[in-house]
Write an enzyme that holds these catalytic residues in place. Structure first.
Site, mmCIF file in Angstrom:
data_model
loop_
_atom_site.group_PDB
_atom_site.id
_atom_site.type_symbol
_atom_site.label_atom_id
_atom_site.label_comp_id
_atom_site.label_asym_id
_atom_site.label_seq_id
_atom_site.Cartn_x
_atom_site.Cartn_y
_atom_site.Cartn_z
ATOM 1 C CB ILE A 1 -5.518 -3.905 -2.750
ATOM 2 C CG1 ILE A 1 -5.263 -5.248 -2.041
ATOM 3 C CG2 ILE A 1 -4.687 -3.786 -4.015
ATOM 4 C CD1 ILE A 1 -5.692 -6.471 -2.868
ATOM 5 C CB SER A 2 -2.503 -2.852 2.204
ATOM 6 O OG SER A 2 -3.211 -1.807 2.807
ATOM 7 C CD GLN A 3 4.778 -2.803 0.490
ATOM 8 O OE1 GLN A 3 4.571 -1.676 0.929
ATOM 9 N NE2 GLN A 3 5.978 -3.327 0.434
ATOM 10 N NE ARG B 1 -2.032 -7.758 -2.946
ATOM 11 C CZ ARG B 1 -1.325 -6.814 -3.542
ATOM 12 N NH1 ARG B 1 -0.571 -7.118 -4.595
ATOM 13 N NH2 ARG B 1 -1.360 -5.570 -3.105
#
Length: 213
Positions: free
Chosen positions: A63-65, A37
């Protein structure tokens, strides 16, 4: 930036956090445990990349959790070889998760800057979605329909009808609906005209924008 053993250790810790938060799908957990990530983010955030938080990326997007990515991915119930439409390519992190799950991924991004950057970046990492396109996510991608499932990675004020119509019978649409916060919503297509709807609580996303081109 490289991917090191230290990063792998942090991913393992992140997976443990997701398990504690209730994620059960082993394939989803394995995907998150494998994908670097930190490479999807600005180098300034590298030390925080494996915290369970959203972070800013280019074009005022995020950028999503990881929990949100895992939760949506789990709701999709992806099987290897499934055709999945992703609305909002963004950083490409969710795209990579879908690729790891064995999906044939079709993805749309409406920010030109992000679209160009992510397209290059994903292939550099070895992720090869079937189709990446620049366009309006509200319209879906009718030329490749129907899909086994559709995932929307931005907050939609309403459910776009074209997305429902592009699902095959038995297909699943996972979409955060509302302004702020959104309600995570699952639609399962039962027949030509009938959809089963389920809601899964509040999440926060950047808004899904339309009519870009």
């Amino acid at each position: 930036m490289k991917d090191t053993l230290r990063h792998a250790g942090k991913r393992k810790q992140l997976v443990d956090v997701l398990i504690q938060k209730g994620i059960k799908d082993n394939a989803v957990l394995m995907a998150i445990g494998k994908i670097p990530r930190h490479l999807f983010m600005d180098s300034g955030f590298e030390d925080h990349a494996y915290q369970d938080k959203a972070f800013p990326i280019a074009a005022d997007q995020t950028i999503s959790q990881p929990y949100t990515v895992a939760f949506q991915s789990e709701l999709l119930q992806v099987k290897r070889g499934d055709k999945v439409l992703e609305i909002g390519t963004g950083s490409g992190y969710q795209t990579a998760v879908l690729c790891e799950l064995g999906a044939k991924v079709y993805s749309i991004e409406r920010q030109k800057e992000l679209f160009k950057k992510t397209k290059l970046f994903l292939s550099k990492l070895g992720y090869r979605p079937k189709h990446l396109s620049f366009g309006d996510g509200y319209k879906g991608l009718v030329e490749h329909a129907p899909y086994h499932s559709i995932i929307v990675t931005a907050g939609a004020p309403y459910v776009p009808k074209p997305l429902l119509s592009q699902l095959q019978i038995g297909g699943r649409l996972v979409i955060p609906v509302g302004d702020d916060p959104q309600i995570m919503t699952l639609f399962v297509r039962k027949s030509e005209k009938e959809f089963e709807k389920r809601e899964f609580g509040e999440f926060r996303f950047v808004p899904l924008l339309e009519d870009k081109n």
